[in-house]
Design a protein around this motif. Structure first.
Motif, PDB file in Angstrom:
ATOM      1  N   LYS A   1       0.812  -1.218   0.000  1.00 11.95           N
ATOM      2  CA  LYS A   1       0.000   0.000   0.000  1.00 11.95           C
ATOM      3  C   LYS A   1       0.846   1.270   0.000  1.00 11.95           C
ATOM      4  O   LYS A   1       0.446   2.282  -0.566  1.00 11.95           O
ATOM      5  N   ILE A   2       2.011   1.232   0.643  1.00 15.36           N
ATOM      6  CA  ILE A   2       2.788   2.465   0.765  1.00 15.36           C
ATOM      7  C   ILE A   2       3.797   2.674  -0.362  1.00 15.36           C
ATOM      8  O   ILE A   2       4.226   3.804  -0.584  1.00 15.36           O
ATOM      9  N   LYS A   3       4.167   1.644  -1.072  1.00 11.65           N
ATOM     10  CA  LYS A   3       5.186   1.797  -2.121  1.00 11.65           C
ATOM     11  C   LYS A   3       4.857   2.903  -3.134  1.00 11.65           C
ATOM     12  O   LYS A   3       5.756   3.647  -3.529  1.00 11.65           O
ATOM     13  N   PRO A   4       3.595   3.056  -3.555  1.00 13.63           N
ATOM     14  CA  PRO A   4       3.313   4.147  -4.503  1.00 13.63           C
ATOM     15  C   PRO A   4       3.661   5.546  -3.973  1.00 13.63           C
ATOM     16  O   PRO A   4       3.975   6.440  -4.757  1.00 13.63           O
TER      17      PRO A   4
ATOM     18  N   THR B   1      13.336   3.759   3.744  1.00 12.85           N
ATOM     19  CA  THR B   1      12.355   3.267   4.709  1.00 12.85           C
ATOM     20  C   THR B   1      12.726   1.873   5.198  1.00 12.85           C
ATOM     21  O   THR B   1      12.631   1.577   6.398  1.00 12.85           O
ATOM     22  N   GLU B   2      13.174   1.023   4.302  1.00 12.54           N
ATOM     23  CA  GLU B   2      13.590  -0.321   4.708  1.00 12.54           C
ATOM     24  C   GLU B   2      14.815  -0.281   5.616  1.00 12.54           C
ATOM     25  O   GLU B   2      14.908  -1.055   6.569  1.00 12.54           O
ATOM     26  N   ARG B   3      15.746   0.624   5.339  1.00 12.05           N
ATOM     27  CA  ARG B   3      16.918   0.761   6.216  1.00 12.05           C
ATOM     28  C   ARG B   3      16.499   1.248   7.601  1.00 12.05           C
ATOM     29  O   ARG B   3      16.972   0.735   8.624  1.00 12.05           O
TER      30      ARG B   3
ATOM     31  N   ALA C   1       5.492   2.322  12.607  1.00 12.21           N
ATOM     32  CA  ALA C   1       6.016   3.691  12.620  1.00 12.21           C
ATOM     33  C   ALA C   1       7.155   3.852  11.615  1.00 12.21           C
ATOM     34  O   ALA C   1       7.205   4.840  10.874  1.00 12.21           O
ATOM     35  N   ALA C   2       8.048   2.873  11.572  1.00 15.71           N
ATOM     36  CA  ALA C   2       9.169   2.942  10.636  1.00 15.71           C
ATOM     37  C   ALA C   2       8.691   2.882   9.187  1.00 15.71           C
ATOM     38  O   ALA C   2       9.156   3.645   8.335  1.00 15.71           O
ATOM     39  N   LEU C   3       7.749   2.001   8.919  1.00 14.98           N
ATOM     40  CA  LEU C   3       7.241   1.871   7.549  1.00 14.98           C
ATOM     41  C   LEU C   3       6.516   3.133   7.081  1.00 14.98           C
ATOM     42  O   LEU C   3       6.600   3.514   5.918  1.00 14.98           O
TER      43      LEU C   3
ATOM     44  N   ALA D   1      -1.329   7.822   7.148  1.00 14.24           N
ATOM     45  CA  ALA D   1      -1.173   6.588   7.942  1.00 14.24           C
ATOM     46  C   ALA D   1      -2.502   6.188   8.571  1.00 14.24           C
ATOM     47  O   ALA D   1      -2.847   5.006   8.596  1.00 14.24           O
ATOM     48  N   ARG D   2      -3.235   7.167   9.074  1.00 13.78           N
ATOM     49  CA  ARG D   2      -4.549   6.874   9.664  1.00 13.78           C
ATOM     50  C   ARG D   2      -5.462   6.212   8.641  1.00 13.78           C
ATOM     51  O   ARG D   2      -6.131   5.221   8.938  1.00 13.78           O
TER      52      ARG D   2
END
Length: 86
Positions: free
Chosen positions: A12-15, A29-31, A53-55, A81-82
């Protein structure tokens, strides 16, 4: 089941990271995620909350960059995020 949830969040967040400055791309983000989990394990953090939170921490960074700071990525990111977590 939990792992599938996080994979769904990643999809969902990759775009939100497409075309973003490489300083804050999805690899960043992955790091952040990996480092946060490493520290969180040692500190006894709630890893489920920490992982989310990190993602989600930079999902509005592109929007902030595109409008040259007229949007606060932290504020807008919390709104996005919400929506994602609902």
């Amino acid at each position: 089941m939990i792992d599938q949830f996080y994979e769904t969040i990643k999809i969902k967040i990759k775009p939100y990271f497409e075309g973003v400055n490489p300083c804050h791309d999805f690899m960043h983000t992955e790091r952040v995620l990996n480092l946060a989990l490493h520290i969180g394990e040692k500190e006894g953090a709630d890893l489920e909350i920490l992982r989310l939170a990190a993602l989600l921490h930079d999902i509005a960074r592109k929007e902030q960059d595109e409008c040259r700071g007229k949007v606060c990525h932290a504020q807008r990111g919390a709104e996005i995020a919400r929506e994602i977590l609902a």
